[in-house]
Design an enzyme around this catalytic site. Sequence first.
Site, PDB file in Angstrom:
ATOM      1  N   SER A 233       0.832  -1.190   0.000  1.00  0.00           N
ATOM      2  CA  SER A 233       0.000   0.000   0.000  1.00  0.00           C
ATOM      3  C   SER A 233       0.864   1.237   0.000  1.00  0.00           C
ATOM      4  O   SER A 233       1.970   1.252   0.527  1.00  0.00           O
ATOM      5  CB  SER A 233      -0.893   0.011   1.235  1.00  0.00           C
ATOM      6  N   LYS A 234       0.322   2.279  -0.602  1.00  0.00           N
ATOM      7  CA  LYS A 234       1.099   3.510  -0.757  1.00  0.00           C
ATOM      8  C   LYS A 234       1.402   4.168   0.590  1.00  0.00           C
ATOM      9  O   LYS A 234       2.234   5.039   0.679  1.00  0.00           O
ATOM     10  CB  LYS A 234       0.362   4.472  -1.679  1.00  0.00           C
TER      11      LYS A 234
END
Length: 491
Positions: free
Chosen positions: A251-252
């Site tokens: 995930s970013k």
Amino acid sequence: MKVRTRVAPSPTGDPHVGTAYIALFNYCLAKKHGGEFILRIEDTDQVRSTRASEDMILSALNWCGIEWDEGPDKGGPHGPYRQSERSELYQEHAQKLLDSGHAFRCFCTQERLGEMRAKQREAGEFQGYDGHCIGISADESAERAKTEEHVIRMKVPREGTCVIDDHFRGDIEIEWATVDMQVLVKSDGLPTYHLANVVDDHFMDITHVMRGEEWISSAPKHQLLYEYFGWEMPQLCHLPLLRNPDKSKLSKRKNPTSILYYERMGFLPEALLNYLGMMAWTMPNEEEKFTLEEMVENFDLDRVSLGGPVFDTEKLTWLNGRYIREDHTPAQLFDRLTEWKFNREYVEPILEMALKRTERLSDLEPLVSHFFNGHFEYDLEELTGKLETDDALKYLQFGLWRLEALRDWNSEAIMDEFKSLSEAMDVKLRDLLKPFFVAMSGKTVSTPLFDTLAVLGPDMSRARVREAINQLGGLGKKKLKKLEKEYSAFG
Ligand code: GLU
């Protein structure tokens, strides 16, 4: 039968490395069998989909070296390849399901659905549609549809077990009672992902649906739709999700996920593609460095492995180093470097920022070098300025949370975000921005902050803020919890 595979990204953000990973495996399967690989844009979410995101996804996949045979930019015999241009087909098929009694109109208000869910939550029951409108007669339903807002839902058995055949996993059993009566057509008449996806895969003659394992739970709905339509279902193959080094879903928030970030950091497309191949695949000779052609030649679904693959930038860096050293003479590397460093599209907006402060060409380099560097060793005193370290950490973390939530990445939107944060925190904007200024550029004299963030892009900007936080000593679990509390008090 010709093998036809597809990748079907939703254009709702930056081009994700996960999209390239899925595209790569679909490409290899199709090409290994002399088949075709299709790119389809799934833009049924009209609020979040943008053409800018679509363009970025196409060009990022191109940069990686993946080519498709049919797609929105290329056309092809099964077009259009953008779901927003295929509405009629979905309407026609939703009507078929209504006519055959496999779907029904639902007139429930948001309010009623909210109450229903609250009750289910309280009782600890499965949260899904309770079938309130399922018994409305066809005549009454058609009559009410003329004046009342409604959606179309699919009928789903409430008992028994659905068995999904996944190529990698064999039979997967899912209780029907856990499958919701999915909305197929929204109140604005547009389809949801599920209807559009099934209709398109059928009419585009897709033989293998290879996608991320997060879609397994949707497979019963899709299988049922194929049955309702009387169509043969493509072979399902759910690939393992890419993970952060801590094993959570990539995930970013924890790692850069945008292909643009990796391009900007100076990774070579062939190394990135090779690395994505390694995520769920090994060559028969176990060599870790392989070309796309070699992967195609040796591709075999039975060699795909399901263990949670970790997308580890350190390993990627190691592999990239091998490509740089083993495959380039200095002359070749010069070409790669110029191509990377001096492409007009990237550099012109940077020069625009620096122009006013330049008298000799040699002034430029120190002014703009931060656009070409990876990470910095920060001077911690510059990073904190007049602030206490804890305050600097707080400012950086709060700003980072704001940046993570930002959807439109442009200089004005970034400025608004910082302004509203400074008001909420009751600190001067200038003071709030100082640590960010140094975090972005590694210097105290640099290009204008909001424009700099805009050009660096979301992933690179966030990575630098995270790096600055780390170099300041980082935030332990306790501190982070405390900050979260404080932050959520004003959002
Ligand atoms: N549009 C879906 C996505 O964004 C595609 C899922 C599928 O391949 O069916 O991942």
